[in-house]
Design an enzyme around this catalytic site. Structure first.
Site, PDB file in Angstrom:
ATOM      1  N   LEU A  23      56.933  -4.885   0.974  1.00 26.96           N
ATOM      2  CA  LEU A  23      57.678  -5.854  -0.100  1.00 26.96           C
ATOM      3  C   LEU A  23      57.558  -7.290   0.557  1.00 26.96           C
ATOM      4  CD1 LEU A  23      59.810  -6.533  -2.300  1.00 26.96           C
ATOM      5  CD2 LEU A  23      61.451  -6.096  -0.629  1.00 26.96           C
ATOM      6  N   ASP A  24      57.365  -8.237  -0.299  1.00 18.94           N
ATOM      7  CA  ASP A  24      56.912  -9.731   0.044  1.00 18.94           C
ATOM      8  C   ASP A  24      56.087 -10.024   1.442  1.00 18.94           C
ATOM      9  OD1 ASP A  24      58.571 -10.586  -2.077  1.00 18.94           O
ATOM     10  OD2 ASP A  24      60.435 -10.261  -0.739  1.00 18.94           O
ATOM     11  N   GLU A  25      55.090  -9.116   1.636  1.00 15.37           N
ATOM     12  CA  GLU A  25      54.109  -9.143   2.703  1.00 15.37           C
ATOM     13  C   GLU A  25      52.861  -9.319   2.304  1.00 15.37           C
ATOM     14  OE1 GLU A  25      54.999  -6.494   5.801  1.00 15.37           O
ATOM     15  OE2 GLU A  25      57.206  -6.908   5.748  1.00 15.37           O
TER      16      GLU A  25
END
Length: 308
Positions: A251-253
Site C-alpha cells: 500500500l502506497d509504496e
C-alpha cells in the site's frame, strides 16, 4: 449487487482526436531499456534512418556508464507510419534485442491509450481530469469512470463518459472487484485512482494486468487515516503536497512518478490546508497521467525514470 451498469452500456467513451497531419505524417514513441554499452544510440538512429524516419526528440539516461542500466525515449515522425511500423519493429528487434539484448516498446502516438478512472465521493481529481481531457490537454481515451458511490454520476455523464456505480462495502471486496474486472478486461490500457478511497487487493492488481496510478497527500506515512489535514494543522506543518505513484500490492509504496508541495503557514486553517492540498493533487495527478500516456515513464525496480 445494485449498480448502474446497464444504463451506461450504450454510451461510448470520448477520445481526444490526434492533430491533423499533412501527408499522413505521424509520430511514434520508442522506449529502450537494458544494460548500458557503446553503440546503442547509434543503432537506434541507424534503424530509424534506414526507414526514413525523422527523430524529433531523444532523451537518455544511464545510472552507470560502465555497464549500468540504460534508458532511452525517442520520438520520431514518418509519413505513412502505420504501414512502416512492422518493418521498423523487426529492424529494432534484430539490432536492439539481438545485438544488444535490450527491451524496447514501440507505439504509434496518434492512437491514445485507453484509461479507466476510479473515484469515490471526492471529485476534485476526477472532474479535473475529465475537464482537461475535454479541452484536449490529456492524450487519452477515457473509457469509463467506476465509482463506489453514485454521487458524481450526472457530472461524469455530462462529459459524455460512461459511469458505472459498483458498490464496495465491508471487508470482502471480491464481488465488487469481480464486477470491475468484467468492465475493464480488454477495454483499458491503464487505470487512474482519482481519490478512490478503497484498497485494491493483490489479486485484483495481478488480474487486471494494466498499470494503475494513484494519488494521495504527501503526509504519508505520517497522519494515516481520516482527517489528515486536521492532524497536520495540529502539528504545525509548513508544507502540504501530493504524490502520484504506480500501485503495487504494498500500500502506497509503489514507484513514484511525480510529487509537488506548496508552502503553508500557521495562519492557514485545516480547511485551507485541505483546499491547497487538493490543488496540488490535481496538478500532480495530471502530470503523472500525461507522462504515462506519452510513454515518458519507465519503471525500473521500485523507482521510475521520467523523461518529462
Amino acid at each position: 449487487m445494485p449498480s448502474t451498469l446497464a444504463a451506461d452500456k450504450a454510451v461510448r467513451p470520448t477520445t481526444v482526436p490526434a492533430p491533423a497531419a499533412r501527408g499522413g505524417h505521424r509520430h511514434a514513441s520508442l522506449t529502450v531499456r537494458g544494460k548500458d554499452r557503446p553503440g546503442i544510440v547509434a543503432a537506434v538512429g541507424a534503424v530509424l534512418g534506414e526507414h526514413g524516419a525523422n527523430i524529433v526528440s531523444l532523451d537518455q539516461y544511464s545510472d552507470n556508464p560502465q555497464g549500468g542500466a540504460f534508458f532511452q525515449r525517442t520520438v520520431f515522425g514518418l509519413d505513412h507510419l502505420g504501414a512502416a511500423l512492422p518493418a521498423i519493429e523487426e529492424g529494432l528487434r534484430q539490432r536492439l534485442a539481438g545485438d544488444f539484448e535490450l527491451e524496447f516498446t514501440l507505439r504509434d502516438l496518434s492512437v491514445p491509450k485507453r484509461v479507466a478512472v476510479f473515484a469515490s465521493k471526492s471529485d476534485h481529481c476526477l472532474l479535473d481530469l475529465l475537464w482537461r481531457h475535454r479541452r484536449g490537454q490529456l492524450p487519452v481515451s477515457v473509457a469509463m469512470v467506476i465509482s463506489n458511490h453514485p454521487d458524481t454520476a450526472e457530472e461524469v455523464r455530462s462529459f459524455g463518459i460512461p459511469f458505472f456505480h459498483v458498490p464496495s462495502a465491508g471487508a470482502d471486496k471480491s464481488a465488487a472487484e469481480a464486477a470491475q474486472l468484467r468492465l475493464l478486461r480488454g477495454n483499458v490500457d491503464f487505470i487512474v485512482l482519482a481519490r478512490y478511497m478503497q484498497i485494491l487487493s493483490a489479486d485484483f492488481i495481478e488480474r487486471v494486468g494494466v498499470p494503475i496510478i494513484n494519488i494521495h497527500h504527501s503526509f504519508l506515512p505520517a497522519f494515516i487515516g481520516a482527517g489528515p489535514y486536521a492532524k497536520a494543522k495540529e502539528r504545525g506543518v509548513k508544507l502540504v503536497g501530493a504524490t502520484a505513484h504506480y500501485v503495487t500490492e504494498n500500500l502506497d509504496e509503489g514507484p513514484i512518478i511525480e510529487q509537488d508541495v506548496v508552502r503553508v503557514s500557521h495562519a492557514d486553517t485545516a480547511a485551507e490546508l485541505q483546499r491547497r492540498g487538493a490543488d496540488v493533487e490535481r496538478a500532480v495527478l495530471t502530470r503523472a497521467v500525461q507522462w504515462h500516456a506519452e510513454d515518458r515513464v519507465i519503471r525500473h525496480g521500485n523507482h521510475t525514470i521520467v523523461f518529462a
